[in-house]
Design an enzyme around this catalytic site. Structure first.
Site, PDB file in Angstrom:
ATOM      1  N   GLU A 170       0.841  -1.214   0.000  1.00  0.00           N
ATOM      2  CA  GLU A 170       0.000   0.000   0.000  1.00  0.00           C
ATOM      3  C   GLU A 170       0.869   1.256   0.000  1.00  0.00           C
ATOM      4  O   GLU A 170       0.575   2.225  -0.686  1.00  0.00           O
ATOM      5  CB  GLU A 170      -0.930   0.014   1.225  1.00  0.00           C
ATOM      6  CG  GLU A 170      -1.950  -1.111   1.257  1.00  0.00           C
ATOM      7  CD  GLU A 170      -2.888  -1.100   0.059  1.00  0.00           C
ATOM      8  OE1 GLU A 170      -3.137  -0.025  -0.507  1.00  0.00           O
ATOM      9  OE2 GLU A 170      -3.355  -2.189  -0.335  1.00  0.00           O
ATOM     10  N   ASP A 227       3.704  -4.198  -5.558  1.00  0.00           N
ATOM     11  CA  ASP A 227       4.086  -5.523  -5.044  1.00  0.00           C
ATOM     12  C   ASP A 227       5.583  -5.599  -4.838  1.00  0.00           C
ATOM     13  O   ASP A 227       6.064  -6.101  -3.819  1.00  0.00           O
ATOM     14  CB  ASP A 227       3.690  -6.623  -6.052  1.00  0.00           C
ATOM     15  CG  ASP A 227       2.277  -7.131  -5.800  1.00  0.00           C
ATOM     16  OD1 ASP A 227       1.684  -6.747  -4.781  1.00  0.00           O
ATOM     17  OD2 ASP A 227       1.774  -7.909  -6.637  1.00  0.00           O
TER      18      ASP A 227
HETATM   19 ZN   LIG Z   1      -2.470  -2.230  -4.640  1.00  0.00          ZN
END
Ligand SMILES: [Zn+2]
Length: 426
Positions: free
Chosen positions: A268, A346
């Site tokens: 995030e 990621d």
């Molecule tokens: Zn995301």
């Protein structure tokens, strides 16, 4: 009239239904194959859930088309006539017509909301009581009615007083979206859920260290009582500027390891570091501007063409009815950029702990949320804002083919995961 209905069918309704059918066939095909990522029970359950969701979606598209016919042939004219002889001022009449349209549409859509909750309950996601559901609906009606009413009143005033009203209308709505983002974590979200400060000091200091790393200033880490409604896991960074706060679903804290949690929050924060939030706001703004331009430049002529009286309320109602078709056509573009950003987030999330921690957490999320691992490419192209899990796992260092992380369906997921990880295939 028929040309507009035909365009709606060709550009939106039929392609959406075709994509849903493709997805149903694709999922059914893979449902009969050897399970991957999920254990065999959950794999079947996830497939059934995915198929049922698409069937509901097909029913919704057909219902929306019937509603479009209803509104164009009868509904709009009926509302016009209903308020014609009232003693309200012209702007107040227009306001009442649009608000009545919203109320009737919401009422007609209610069975679909109830059906969705029932499906979620059958599949074990929805945990809330009927009382909570009714309370939620009442709160939403009051909130949306009050905010929507004020916003609509302001838009009608702009339409009545400013020649290039669609530009100022866009500015009004865009500002409104930003303000909602600002007040959402502290004012709106607490109306529906309880937020308590995170009680785990060790985890909190790890999260704070993570935020310092990317210069993310937040007003705290909070745990939300999501489990009272839904068993699915999630976390988010809500708000903008100083109102930003980290929100962890209590369901997430229960099910994910500390490393996994840090990797997810790292993901995030990756969005924050890569300025994805700013990019999303710009894309949303561009789409909104396009919609207002459509409203301002075409809808007036469209009202005449359809034999409807040219009024502010009819311009707004017609735009709302046709908006799903416009959104359908532009969303693949924003989803494309979003999927690209997910890979980058990621990779940042993995760098905060390890690739293994993020992979484990993603697999755990998919298991708890019962997401079916396979999707038709056309479905992904139109609707996926995130890449499919398999692609994300591959990007996180899984070099082998999909078959290499097939799981032993006789074991429970925990041992499956451990077993697969120990084999070094993940
Ligand atoms: Zn995301």
């Amino acid at each position: 009239m028929q040309i507009v209905l035909l365009a709606y069918l060709v550009c939106f309704c039929v392609p959406s239904i075709i994509i849903d059918i493709l997805q149903i066939k694709y999922v059914s095909f893979y449902a009969s194959k050897k399970p991957i990522i999920l254990d065999s029970n959950d794999y079947k359950l996830a497939a059934n859930y995915a198929i049922l969701q698409r069937k509901v979606s097909i029913a919704t598209h057909i219902f929306e088309f019937i509603m479009l016919i209803f509104w164009l042939y009868f509904g709009i004219n009926y509302l016009d006539r209903f308020y014609e002889h009232t003693t309200f001022s012209p702007l107040a009449k227009e306001w009442c017509i649009v608000m009545s349209f919203f109320a009737i549409s919401a009422g007609l859509n209610l069975p679909f909301s109830i059906l969705q909750k029932r499906i979620d309950r059958v599949y074990g996601f929805h945990k809330g009581s009927a009382t909570l559901f009714i309370k939620d609906i009442i709160k939403s009606i009051v909130l949306v009615g009050a905010l929507g009413g004020i916003l609509l009143g302001s838009l009608l005033w702009i339409m009545d007083n400013v020649p290039q009203w669609w530009i100022f209308g866009f500015v009004l709505f865009f500002t409104f979206i930003i303000v909602i983002q600002l007040i959402y974590p502290t004012i709106i979200a607490p109306l529906f859920n309880k937020f308590s400060p995170l009680q785990n000091a060790n985890l909190e200091s790890r999260i704070n260290a993570l935020m310092d790393k990317v210069g993310f200033k937040s007003s705290g880490v909070f745990v939300m009582d999501a489990s009272k409604r839904d068993g699915r896991l999630n976390a988010y960074f809500g708000g903008l500027g100083r109102s930003k706060r980290v929100v962890l679903f209590d369901t997430l804290l229960e099910k994910i390891s500390e490393d996994g949690l840090i990797a997810i929050l790292g993901h995030e924060l990756g969005h924050f570091k890569h300025k994805d939030i700013l990019r999303n706001i710009i894309i949303a703004g561009a789409i909104l501007l396009g919609m207002f331009a459509f409203m301002g430049l075409f809808t007036t002529h469209l009202c005449t063409f359809l034999g409807l009286s040219v009024s502010y309320s009819n311009i707004i109602i017609l735009s709302i009815l046709l908006m799903p078709a416009l959104t359908f056509l532009v969303q693949p573009l924003s989803n494309y950029f979003s999927r690209k950003a997910e890979y980058k987030a990621d990779s940042f999330g993995a760098s905060c702990v390890s690739q293994k921690a993020l992979r484990e957490a993603l697999i755990r999320l998919v298991n708890e949320n019962k997401a079916f691992p396979y999707s038709h490419p056309a479905y992904i192209f139109f609707y996926y804002s995130h890449p499919p899990l398999i692609e994300r796992l591959k990007a996180l260092g899984v070099q082998d083919s999909i078959e290499s992380f097939e799981l032993d369906s006789n074991m429970d997921i925990e041992s499956n995961l451990q077993n697969t990880l120990n084999k070094g295939t993940l």
